[in-house]
Design a protein around this motif. Structure first.
Motif, PDB file in Angstrom:
ATOM      1  N   ARG A  25       0.846  -1.238   0.174  1.00 46.23           N
ATOM      2  CA  ARG A  25       0.155   0.089  -0.130  1.00 46.23           C
ATOM      3  C   ARG A  25       0.824   1.549   0.002  1.00 46.23           C
ATOM      4  N   ALA A  29       0.962   4.004  -3.127  1.00 52.38           N
ATOM      5  CA  ALA A  29       0.747   5.415  -3.072  1.00 52.38           C
ATOM      6  C   ALA A  29       1.746   6.320  -3.955  1.00 52.38           C
ATOM      7  N   ARG A 184      -3.635  11.268   0.021  1.00 49.34           N
ATOM      8  CA  ARG A 184      -3.729  10.254   0.434  1.00 49.34           C
ATOM      9  C   ARG A 184      -3.171   9.843   1.559  1.00 49.34           C
ATOM     10  N   ALA A 187      -5.338  11.831   4.262  1.00 49.48           N
ATOM     11  CA  ALA A 187      -6.521  11.069   4.652  1.00 49.48           C
ATOM     12  C   ALA A 187      -6.404   9.498   5.325  1.00 49.48           C
ATOM     13  N   ALA A 189      -5.056   7.009   3.891  1.00 50.05           N
ATOM     14  CA  ALA A 189      -5.535   5.763   2.826  1.00 50.05           C
ATOM     15  C   ALA A 189      -4.128   4.866   2.526  1.00 50.05           C
ATOM     16  N   ALA A 190      -2.885   5.545   2.840  1.00 46.21           N
ATOM     17  CA  ALA A 190      -1.557   4.674   2.693  1.00 46.21           C
ATOM     18  C   ALA A 190      -0.595   5.412   3.891  1.00 46.21           C
TER      19      ALA A 190
END
Length: 260
Positions: A25, A29, A184, A187, A189-190
């Motif tokens: 992940r 990204a 990302r 947030a 996310a990664a």
């Protein structure tokens, strides 16, 4: 692997899958088309081996990203992975187990091939790794890689390799990718590269290996030297490869291929 890395690999058996997932992940990204480039590399391997089980060298293979995908694609492949980073080697060993050889080798030294079990590979593959070598050393390494391949064997290097003819567009593409990556991270996310290493350093098994890694790379791992794709093509040609060209491109990244 050295004994202390092998021991760590055994102790990582329960958490290696989770660390591999978080590594993927984190890498995705930074490289949204990561799987696309890896698939292109393995397509080229399939082409030069006519679908037979290939003998592969995963160069600066880290956690085993290429090796794992190669074995999924070619279950009978004979795979050797080399790297110098003890933490990543432990993860590779824990994930690959007895499906591949995992070896410690320092690519900054010209004697690194002495660590290998043989010198007639069908393909040598590497991704997002060789940019930490200076120009003169990478030039020599390309010649050393050629000598490890059988006639007709394949070398592929995927990395940041800007297109010489599109400097302005490449800068804009890079800026947009940086913005998306920052969003990302913000947030959640990664993980970013520093965040991933911070978590690895806090792990009871990986932590001591991360400390050893800092001893190996006291000033950091990469000088961020990213020459244009033409430099790689010219250098591979000078190294004596019979065919040289661009296998894949995505934005400022490319995969160059060379056939002995």
């Amino acid at each position: 692997m050295t004994p202390y890395i092998a021991e760590a690999a055994d102790r990582l058996a329960g958490t290696a899958t989770a660390f591999q997932e978080s590594w993927d992940r984190q890498q995705e990204a930074f490289l949204p088309d990561r799987e696309e480039r890896l698939a292109a590399m393995l397509d080229a391997v399939d082409a030069v081996t006519d679908g037979h089980a290939p003998r592969l060298l995963d160069l600066a293979g880290g956690t085993g990203t290429i090796s794992l995908r190669a074995l999924a694609r070619f279950p009978r492949a004979e795979v050797t992975l080399v790297d110098l980073d003890p933490a990543l080697l432990a993860l590779a060993g824990a994930s690959l187990r007895d499906r591949a050889r995992v070896l410690v080798a320092d690519l900054s030294r010209p004697d690194w091939p002495a660590r290998l079990p043989h010198r007639d590979f069908d393909a040598v593959l590497t991704a997002t790794a060789l940019h930490w070598l200076p120009a003169d050393r990478l030039t020599d390494l390309y010649g050393e890689i050629r000598d490890l391949l059988r006639p007709g064997g394949l070398f592929v290097n995927a990395d940041r390799m800007p297109d010489d003819a599109l400097p302005g567009l490449t800068d804009r593409l890079t800026a947009r990718a940086r913005e998306r990556r920052a969003a990302r991270y913000a947030a959640g996310a990664a993980l970013s590269w520093p965040d991933w290493w911070q978590r690895a350093g806090a792990d009871p098994v990986l932590g001591p290996l991360v400390a050893r890694r800092r001893e190996i790379y006291p000033t950091g791992h990469s000088p961020e030297w990213n020459p244009p794709v033409s430099w790689h093509l010219d250098t591979l040609t000078a190294a004596g490869f019979a065919e040289v060209g661009t296998l894949w491109r995505g934005g400022a990244d490319a995969a160059v291929a060379a056939v002995r």
